[in-house]
Design a protein around this motif. Structure first.
Motif, short mmCIF file in Angstrom:
data_model
loop_
_atom_site.label_atom_id
_atom_site.label_comp_id
_atom_site.label_asym_id
_atom_site.label_seq_id
_atom_site.Cartn_x
_atom_site.Cartn_y
_atom_site.Cartn_z
N LEU A 195 0.84 -1.20 0.00
CA LEU A 195 0.00 0.00 0.00
C LEU A 195 0.88 1.25 0.00
N SER A 196 0.35 2.32 -0.56
CA SER A 196 1.04 3.60 -0.53
C SER A 196 1.03 4.17 0.88
N ALA A 197 1.73 5.28 1.09
CA ALA A 197 1.75 5.91 2.41
C ALA A 197 0.34 6.26 2.87
N GLY A 198 -0.47 6.82 1.97
CA GLY A 198 -1.85 7.15 2.32
C GLY A 198 -2.68 5.91 2.58
N GLY A 199 -2.52 4.89 1.73
CA GLY A 199 -3.27 3.65 1.91
C GLY A 199 -2.90 2.93 3.19
N ALA A 200 -1.60 2.91 3.53
CA ALA A 200 -1.16 2.27 4.76
C ALA A 200 -1.69 3.01 5.99
N ALA A 201 -1.74 4.34 5.91
CA ALA A 201 -2.29 5.12 7.02
C ALA A 201 -3.77 4.82 7.22
N VAL A 202 -4.50 4.71 6.12
CA VAL A 202 -5.93 4.37 6.22
C VAL A 202 -6.09 2.95 6.75
N PHE A 203 -5.24 2.03 6.31
CA PHE A 203 -5.29 0.66 6.83
C PHE A 203 -5.02 0.65 8.33
N GLY A 204 -4.06 1.48 8.77
CA GLY A 204 -3.80 1.60 10.20
C GLY A 204 -5.00 2.12 10.96
N ALA A 205 -5.69 3.11 10.38
CA ALA A 205 -6.89 3.65 11.01
C ALA A 205 -7.99 2.60 11.08
N MET A 206 -8.11 1.78 10.04
CA MET A 206 -9.09 0.70 10.06
C MET A 206 -8.80 -0.28 11.19
N ALA A 207 -7.52 -0.67 11.33
CA ALA A 207 -7.14 -1.60 12.38
C ALA A 207 -7.34 -1.00 13.77
N ALA A 208 -7.14 0.31 13.88
CA ALA A 208 -7.24 0.98 15.18
C ALA A 208 -8.68 1.27 15.59
N SER A 209 -9.59 1.28 14.64
CA SER A 209 -10.97 1.71 14.93
C SER A 209 -11.76 0.60 15.62
N ALA A 210 -12.89 0.97 16.16
CA ALA A 210 -13.77 0.02 16.83
C ALA A 210 -15.20 0.25 16.34
N SER A 211 -15.92 -0.83 16.14
CA SER A 211 -17.28 -0.75 15.62
C SER A 211 -18.25 -0.25 16.68
N TYR A 212 -19.22 0.52 16.25
CA TYR A 212 -20.31 0.93 17.16
C TYR A 212 -21.65 0.85 16.43
N ILE A 213 -21.67 0.12 15.31
CA ILE A 213 -22.92 -0.08 14.58
C ILE A 213 -23.26 -1.57 14.50
N ALA A 214 -22.41 -2.34 13.82
CA ALA A 214 -22.67 -3.77 13.65
C ALA A 214 -22.45 -4.55 14.94
N ALA A 215 -21.35 -4.26 15.65
CA ALA A 215 -20.99 -5.04 16.84
C ALA A 215 -22.04 -4.96 17.96
N PRO A 216 -22.54 -3.76 18.32
CA PRO A 216 -23.52 -3.72 19.41
C PRO A 216 -24.77 -4.56 19.13
N ALA A 217 -25.24 -4.55 17.89
CA ALA A 217 -26.44 -5.33 17.56
C ALA A 217 -26.17 -6.82 17.71
N ALA A 218 -25.02 -7.28 17.21
CA ALA A 218 -24.69 -8.71 17.27
C ALA A 218 -24.44 -9.15 18.72
N VAL A 219 -23.70 -8.36 19.48
CA VAL A 219 -23.40 -8.71 20.86
C VAL A 219 -24.66 -8.69 21.71
N GLY A 220 -25.55 -7.74 21.46
CA GLY A 220 -26.80 -7.65 22.21
C GLY A 220 -27.65 -8.90 22.07
N ILE A 221 -27.59 -9.53 20.90
CA ILE A 221 -28.38 -10.74 20.66
C ILE A 221 -27.65 -11.99 21.14
#
Length: 301
Positions: A232-258
């Protein structure tokens, strides 16, 4: 600030749902159209790295929460599911940041977002049910796979692949040009949501507060470095890092709640939404870009 000042500023829930649906579909369409022009060799490395990240992050999070935080099995698995998945809004903000910095990331990255969203949640749920049966694993998996966020992302990807760049050009005035402005509105909505949860940070405890900052730092830095090594380019690698660092608050709460009804969703949401999300927007994304730029030797804008 509006929430702290007790202002009546608020994005109506119906409008917020519409905006989030728009963002997910727009990201999917862009990624699908880019997949048509991307070569398999260009995709192979980032795709493998995404699958590995989706498998490792929930395992690391679960182990840290159980061993050092002394969280119960359901609570540790519930939080791990959030950190094993991805925040689409953090991804969009990272793309906007790197593009503005003159390091536009690879156009196929939205496809990796769709890949990353599901495995981490499933692995975390499996860890909980292996340690102690309870809840409905089948319903939890069904919720993940048929949830609106996954369907919109994957559906947008499929439509984008079928339509191709020419089809994307037809809807560009709706799904491309206004994207940044719509993202601002959704960030405003999330700001009010985060503001409403600030008081819960104190009750979450010092370990969870530290975890919600250290986990994205470690995952984001590792993701930025790994991203450069898989091509990945410098920009792509930074975005990939942000993806890895982020946490879900849409899909995960629904699945965990059930699937894990006994898990404390308050702690998971406080960590992912009230701490990790603003941390990544304010400090994390620029840091991951600096790391990827240093590894690739690209001057930081």
């Amino acid at each position: 600030l509006a929430v702290v000042l007790r202002s009546d500023l608020k994005i109506p829930s119906g409008a917020a749902k519409l905006i989030s649906s728009y963002l997910l579909l727009a990201i999917g369409l862009k990624g699908g159209a880019a997949l048509v022009t991307a070569s398999p060799s260009e995709l192979a490395g980032p795709l493998v790295a995404t699958l590995l990240a989706g498998a490792l992050m929930p395992l690391v999070a679960y182990g840290a929460l159980r061993r050092f935080g002394r969280f119960s099995v359901p609570d540790a698995a519930g939080i791990a599911a959030h950190y094993g998945s991805v925040s689409v809004v953090t991804f969009a903000a990272a793309v906007a940041f790197t593009t503005t910095a003159g390091a536009e990331p690879e156009a196929f990255l939205p496809a990796l977002v769709a890949v990353l969203e599901v495995p981490g949640i499933l692995i975390a749920l499996a860890l909980a049910h292996r340690a102690r049966p309870g809840g409905s694993m089948r319903q939890g998996i069904h919720e993940v796979m048929t949830g609106s966020s996954v369907l919109l992302l994957v559906g947008g990807l499929v439509i984008g692949v079928i339509a191709g760049p020419a089809g994307r050009a037809l809807v560009e005035p709706v799904f491309v040009t206004p994207f940044a402005g719509v993202l601002v509105l959704f960030l405003l909505h999330l700001g009010t949501v985060v503001g409403g949860r600030l008081r819960e940070i104190r009750s979450a405890g010092p370990f969870l507060l530290a975890f919600a900052i250290v986990m994205p730092l470690v995952a984001g830095a590792a993701g930025a470095v790994v991203g450069t090594f898989v091509g990945l380019s410098a920009g792509g690698a930074a975005v990939f890092g942000a993806m890895a660092a982020s946490a879900s608050y849409i899909a995960a709460p629904a699945a965990v709640g059930i699937s894990l009804p006994e898990a404390n969703l308050g702690h998971a949401l406080t960590a992912s939404l009230a701490i990790t999300f603003p941390f990544n927007l304010a400090l994390g994304i620029p840091l991951y870009y600096a790391i990827s730029s240093a590894v690739t030797g690209v001057p930081v804008a």
